[in-house]
Design a protein around this motif. Structure first.
Motif, PDB file in Angstrom:
ATOM      1  N   HIS A   1       9.283   3.871  -5.163  1.00  0.00           N
ATOM      2  CA  HIS A   1      10.668   4.274  -5.426  1.00  0.00           C
ATOM      3  C   HIS A   1      11.495   3.102  -5.974  1.00  0.00           C
ATOM      4  O   HIS A   1      12.085   2.325  -5.223  1.00  0.00           O
ATOM      5  CB  HIS A   1      11.292   4.854  -4.153  1.00  0.00           C
TER       6      HIS A   1
ATOM      7  N   ALA B   1       4.581   3.216  -2.550  1.00  0.00           N
ATOM      8  CA  ALA B   1       3.790   4.423  -2.294  1.00  0.00           C
ATOM      9  C   ALA B   1       2.685   4.144  -1.277  1.00  0.00           C
ATOM     10  O   ALA B   1       1.911   3.207  -1.444  1.00  0.00           O
ATOM     11  CB  ALA B   1       3.184   4.926  -3.600  1.00  0.00           C
TER      12      ALA B   1
ATOM     13  N   ILE C   1       4.272  14.830  -5.646  1.00  0.00           N
ATOM     14  CA  ILE C   1       4.751  13.730  -6.484  1.00  0.00           C
ATOM     15  C   ILE C   1       5.492  12.672  -5.673  1.00  0.00           C
ATOM     16  O   ILE C   1       5.185  11.467  -5.777  1.00  0.00           O
ATOM     17  CB  ILE C   1       5.638  14.260  -7.622  1.00  0.00           C
TER      18      ILE C   1
ATOM     19  N   LEU D   1       5.016   8.264  -5.205  1.00  0.00           N
ATOM     20  CA  LEU D   1       5.948   7.443  -5.964  1.00  0.00           C
ATOM     21  C   LEU D   1       6.187   6.102  -5.286  1.00  0.00           C
ATOM     22  O   LEU D   1       6.299   6.026  -4.059  1.00  0.00           O
ATOM     23  CB  LEU D   1       7.309   8.135  -6.098  1.00  0.00           C
TER      24      LEU D   1
END
Length: 504
Positions: free
Chosen positions: A91, A52, A85, A89
């Motif tokens: 991932h 992120a 969102i 994140l």
């Protein structure tokens, strides 16, 4: 105010909000939209940064400080998934996620989670969900066969290995026959210090387990490891003898198959001998590596475990299962039940003597229908398909390791029995000795790691081995290919070239 037509006399405001759930038509519409979104997410996930790219507090400042008074359209909520969102994140499903233990969800597992959420069963008793109770027993027996454990091991699902191991230690504590369940441990002059042993490479969850169970940190004795980061069995035997001479009661040893830092394998067959000689419970933490035993030629990693008392493995680590699902196999379910079973009148059922209720074997009453997703995954991929994917991850790790071995700029820091590599940059110009030089190498490797992670193209983590900062690269994602492994190797060398001249 007006009176409702149901003639109950209950009144409600004329403008009361609607009750009930989303309509079937709206559910179908957004359900299709979300499945399309997930498919697109996986199809284009490589366009996203792995780590992120936000600062602490970025998301919170974009969210309202109070909840909405009125319901909002689902379309607006889904739009905020993209807007708010996803950018915040990290991932974990990205094929270039190589940090910690690289894990992986899968399509059949996601479908299993969806169905489990729809059923919303609380699998505490057989009666509250016969399907969840019996499917759990069957699918865990399938997995037991796949990894080569004997039928004497029964399985039960918890959320994480931390909880599984804590329950195993609790069962071991029950086995010392000191009435701890009834009388506790505090204030007892008749109860000696109970001792748990684990290597200095064991997971921190073992420390937390002994704390949570009230044994205290002093109850856990760390045994040194050898040059390959495996528990020193001679040191274990000496520690047990010393403790017994000092009036301490040894009752449990935790061996690890696949340690967190290096994925090393403790010598379980030799540890078993010590445990049997002193009548101690042997728990095996195979949370990461236990899954690899589904590969026939790797089944030897669990040698000795047929004589262990309990073993944990996490399908959510390396069996393509959405988080969370941890399995504890236990040879003494009676002791596990004795430690936790508590059946108040409101939970008594006519069939309870003929069935197994999951709530009798842990601190939780309600339990999720986790077995469903694992059942769907095993059926969809099959034993051979799952083994092939783990085998490929190990091949990719060996390939990456061969590049390190062939380079004069890098060195391996630990063996690679699975798909986790421990290595560091050690260019010839830095190959001097002394504390200052060691510090410079640590600084160089940390900078390399941060440079790779900041690129958004890959994500690595680190540890310390023999007091040297060491990079860790874990391969475990179902979507990771040789292309992704080559890319991270190129990124590492780019960072080394960029940084080595500036850190001298």
């Amino acid at each position: 105010m007006k009176t409702d037509d149901n003639q109950t006399g209950v009144t409600s405001p004329a403008s009361a909000p609607p009750t009930g759930d989303m309509s079937a038509a709206e559910f179908r519409r957004f359900g299709h939209e979300i499945v399309d979104w997930i498919a697109n997410y996986f199809e284009h996930i490589e366009d996203l940064p792995v780590l992120a790219q936000v600062e602490p507090g970025d998301l919170k400042t974009q969210l309202p400080s109070a909840p909405p008074q009125q319901g909002e359209p689902m379309s607006a909520i889904l739009a905020d998934i993209d807007r708010l969102i996803v950018p915040a994140l990290t991932h974990w499903s990205h094929p270039s996620f190589f940090a910690y233990f690289a894990t992986s969800t899968s399509a059949p597992g996601i479908f299993g989670e969806l169905l489990s959420a729809a059923f919303d069963v609380k699998s505490m008793l057989w009666r509250t969900s016969p399907a969840a109770t019996e499917l759990e027993e069957v699918v865990l027996d399938w997995l037991r066969q796949m990894i080569g454990l004997d039928p004497g091991m029964s399985g039960i699902i918890y959320d994480t290995a931390s909880v599984s191991s804590m329950h195993a230690i609790a069962a071991a504590r029950e086995g010392v026959e000191m009435r701890i369940r009834e009388q506790g441990m505090s204030g007892r002059k008749d109860l000696p210090l109970l001792r748990v042993y684990a290597s200095d490479q064991s997971h921190s969850s073992i420390d937390k387990g002994v704390i949570t169970l009230g044994l205290g940190q002093r109850a856990l004795r760390k045994i040194p490891s050898d040059s390959e980061f495996r528990m020193d069995v001679k040191a274990l035997g000496e520690a047990v003898d010393e403790d017994k001479q000092n009036g301490i009661l040894p009752f449990c040893v935790v061996a690890t198959v696949g340690t967190t830092s290096t994925s090393s394998i403790d010598p379980v067959p030799e540890i078993v001998e010590v445990c049997e000689r002193h009548t101690m419970w042997l728990h095996v933490d195979a949370a990461y590596a236990g899954s690899a035993a589904i590969v026939p030629e790797m089944r030897h990693i669990l040698n000795g475990c047929q004589r262990a008392d309990s073993l944990v493995l996490n399908p959510h680590k390396w069996l393509f299962t959405p988080f969370d699902l941890s399995v504890l196999y236990c040879r003494h379910m009676d002791l596990l039940g004795r430690a936790f079973s508590l059946v108040p009148e409101y939970l008594r059922t006519p069939e309870q003597a003929k069935v197994r209720s999951g709530s009798d074997y842990g601190v939780q009453l309600g339990r999720r229908f986790r077995a469903l997703k694992l059942w769907m995954i095993i059926r969809y991929f099959g034993h051979e398909g799952m083994a092939a994917r783990i085998r490929e991850h190990c091949r990719l790790a060996k390939l990456f390791g061969s590049w390190i071995e062939a380079s004069t700029d890098w060195e391996m820091m630990a063996p690679t029995p699975f798909a986790l590599l421990c290595f560091r940059a050690h260019p010839p110009l830095q190959a001097k000795t002394g504390e200052a030089e060691a510090k410079r190498l640590d600084v160089l490797n940390e900078a390399i790691m941060h440079g790779v992670n900041a690129s958004g193209k890959a994500f690595l983590s680190h540890t310390k081995l023999n007091d040297k900062l060491t990079l860790r690269l874990s391969i475990g994602n179902i979507r990771t290919t040789e292309k992704h492994v080559k890319q991270v190797w190129e990124l590492l060398n780019e960072q080394l070239k960029l940084l080595s001249s500036s850190i001298r």
